[in-house]
Scaffold this motif. Sequence first.
Motif, PDB file in Angstrom:
ATOM      1  N   SER A  10      45.014  37.494 -14.749  1.00 34.93           N
ATOM      2  CA  SER A  10      45.915  38.649 -14.600  1.00 34.93           C
ATOM      3  C   SER A  10      46.490  39.051 -15.963  1.00 34.93           C
ATOM      4  O   SER A  10      46.764  40.220 -16.206  1.00 34.93           O
ATOM      5  CB  SER A  10      47.071  38.302 -13.665  1.00 34.93           C
ATOM      6  OG  SER A  10      46.596  37.762 -12.467  1.00 34.93           O
ATOM      7  N   GLY A  89      41.424  27.876 -17.586  1.00 33.42           N
ATOM      8  CA  GLY A  89      42.248  26.877 -18.258  1.00 33.42           C
ATOM      9  C   GLY A  89      42.945  25.993 -17.236  1.00 33.42           C
ATOM     10  O   GLY A  89      43.281  26.459 -16.146  1.00 33.42           O
ATOM     11  N   TYR A 124      51.289  23.739 -24.880  1.00 29.86           N
ATOM     12  CA  TYR A 124      51.237  24.998 -24.118  1.00 29.86           C
ATOM     13  C   TYR A 124      51.260  24.767 -22.611  1.00 29.86           C
ATOM     14  O   TYR A 124      51.186  25.719 -21.841  1.00 29.86           O
ATOM     15  CB  TYR A 124      49.961  25.772 -24.455  1.00 29.86           C
ATOM     16  CG  TYR A 124      49.827  26.150 -25.905  1.00 29.86           C
ATOM     17  CD1 TYR A 124      50.768  26.996 -26.508  1.00 29.86           C
ATOM     18  CD2 TYR A 124      48.767  25.678 -26.676  1.00 29.86           C
ATOM     19  CE1 TYR A 124      50.646  27.347 -27.849  1.00 29.86           C
ATOM     20  CE2 TYR A 124      48.648  26.028 -28.019  1.00 29.86           C
ATOM     21  CZ  TYR A 124      49.584  26.855 -28.590  1.00 29.86           C
ATOM     22  OH  TYR A 124      49.470  27.200 -29.906  1.00 29.86           O
ATOM     23  N   ILE A 127      53.548  26.738 -20.256  1.00 26.09           N
ATOM     24  CA  ILE A 127      53.646  28.200 -20.402  1.00 26.09           C
ATOM     25  C   ILE A 127      52.835  28.912 -19.319  1.00 26.09           C
ATOM     26  O   ILE A 127      51.640  28.674 -19.163  1.00 26.09           O
ATOM     27  CB  ILE A 127      53.181  28.645 -21.811  1.00 26.09           C
ATOM     28  CG1 ILE A 127      54.046  27.962 -22.875  1.00 26.09           C
ATOM     29  CG2 ILE A 127      53.240  30.165 -21.938  1.00 26.09           C
ATOM     30  CD1 ILE A 127      53.623  28.233 -24.294  1.00 26.09           C
TER      31      ILE A 127
HETATM   32  P1  ADP Z   1      45.355  34.175 -12.587  1.00 23.40           P
HETATM   33  O1  ADP Z   1      46.323  35.092 -11.878  1.00 23.40           O
HETATM   34  O2  ADP Z   1      43.917  34.468 -12.316  1.00 23.40           O
HETATM   35  O3  ADP Z   1      45.660  32.709 -12.496  1.00 23.40           O
HETATM   36  P2  ADP Z   1      46.425  34.024 -15.263  1.00 23.40           P
HETATM   37  O4  ADP Z   1      46.502  35.160 -16.220  1.00 23.40           O
HETATM   38  O5  ADP Z   1      47.707  33.463 -14.758  1.00 23.40           O
HETATM   39  O6  ADP Z   1      45.527  34.583 -14.105  1.00 23.40           O
HETATM   40  O7  ADP Z   1      45.579  32.837 -15.880  1.00 23.40           O
HETATM   41  C1  ADP Z   1      44.269  33.026 -16.334  1.00 23.40           C
HETATM   42  C2  ADP Z   1      43.687  31.659 -16.730  1.00 23.40           C
HETATM   43  O8  ADP Z   1      44.408  31.145 -17.837  1.00 23.40           O
HETATM   44  C3  ADP Z   1      43.784  30.602 -15.639  1.00 23.40           C
HETATM   45  O9  ADP Z   1      42.627  29.792 -15.689  1.00 23.40           O
HETATM   46  C4  ADP Z   1      44.987  29.798 -16.031  1.00 23.40           C
HETATM   47  O10 ADP Z   1      44.911  28.471 -15.544  1.00 23.40           O
HETATM   48  C5  ADP Z   1      44.851  29.836 -17.545  1.00 23.40           C
HETATM   49  N1  ADP Z   1      46.121  29.601 -18.206  1.00 23.40           N
HETATM   50  C6  ADP Z   1      47.268  30.280 -18.071  1.00 23.40           C
HETATM   51  N2  ADP Z   1      48.250  29.761 -18.841  1.00 23.40           N
HETATM   52  C7  ADP Z   1      47.695  28.708 -19.493  1.00 23.40           C
HETATM   53  C8  ADP Z   1      48.183  27.729 -20.428  1.00 23.40           C
HETATM   54  N3  ADP Z   1      49.446  27.721 -20.836  1.00 23.40           N
HETATM   55  N4  ADP Z   1      47.313  26.789 -20.868  1.00 23.40           N
HETATM   56  C9  ADP Z   1      46.038  26.784 -20.441  1.00 23.40           C
HETATM   57  N5  ADP Z   1      45.519  27.650 -19.556  1.00 23.40           N
HETATM   58  C10 ADP Z   1      46.325  28.608 -19.090  1.00 23.40           C
END
Ligand code: ADP
Length: 153
Positions: A10, A89, A124, A127
């Motif tokens: 997102s 992630g 991180y 976050i």
């Molecule tokens: P979604 O709504 O699809 O989860 P996000 O934008 O929240 O979208 O996250 C996109 C990806 O980035 C996911 O795989 C999430 O786990 C990863 N992610 C978000 N924040 C972090 C972080 N601080 N460290 C590692 N991975 C992250």
Amino acid sequence: MQRIAIFPGSFDPITTGHVDIINRALPIFDKIIISVGSNSEKQYFFSLEKRIQWIKKVFIKTPKIEVKSYNKLTVEFAKESNARFLIRGLRNTSDFEFEKTVAHANSELNPSIESVFLLTQPKYSFITSTLVREIIRNNGDYQKFVPNQVVID
Ligand code: ADP
């Protein structure tokens, strides 16, 4: 054959955690398409245009990165982008449990697309975009958690 990956999310907004995952995935792939969800059923805090604009600014000097929006099944979007890999992630066990279910479903839908998981660096790991939005709503110092290019006016 080019190793093309999508990194779907997102990005509401992009955080330093996302940037770290992308930077660490760069040496592994020939091209990474940051795929910004625009699901009409979902309420986003920032507009699609803003979310994309910020990501493009962050990676303006990184030719391997493309930024696109999508509004369909992630595996469908990967297929039409000729991507064989889907990056996600992982921060903790709840991410793992959630991602495992999604990855299994995706692999049933299209077994030729491989999900690849990168572990967050500990610094991180707390976050989230949700946390950043909460700080912004309360006029807090959100800038520590987002790349410099994310400026809220
Ligand atoms: P979604 O709504 O699809 O989860 P996000 O934008 O929240 O979208 O996250 C996109 C990806 O980035 C996911 O795989 C999430 O786990 C990863 N992610 C978000 N924040 C972090 C972080 N601080 N460290 C590692 N991975 C992250």
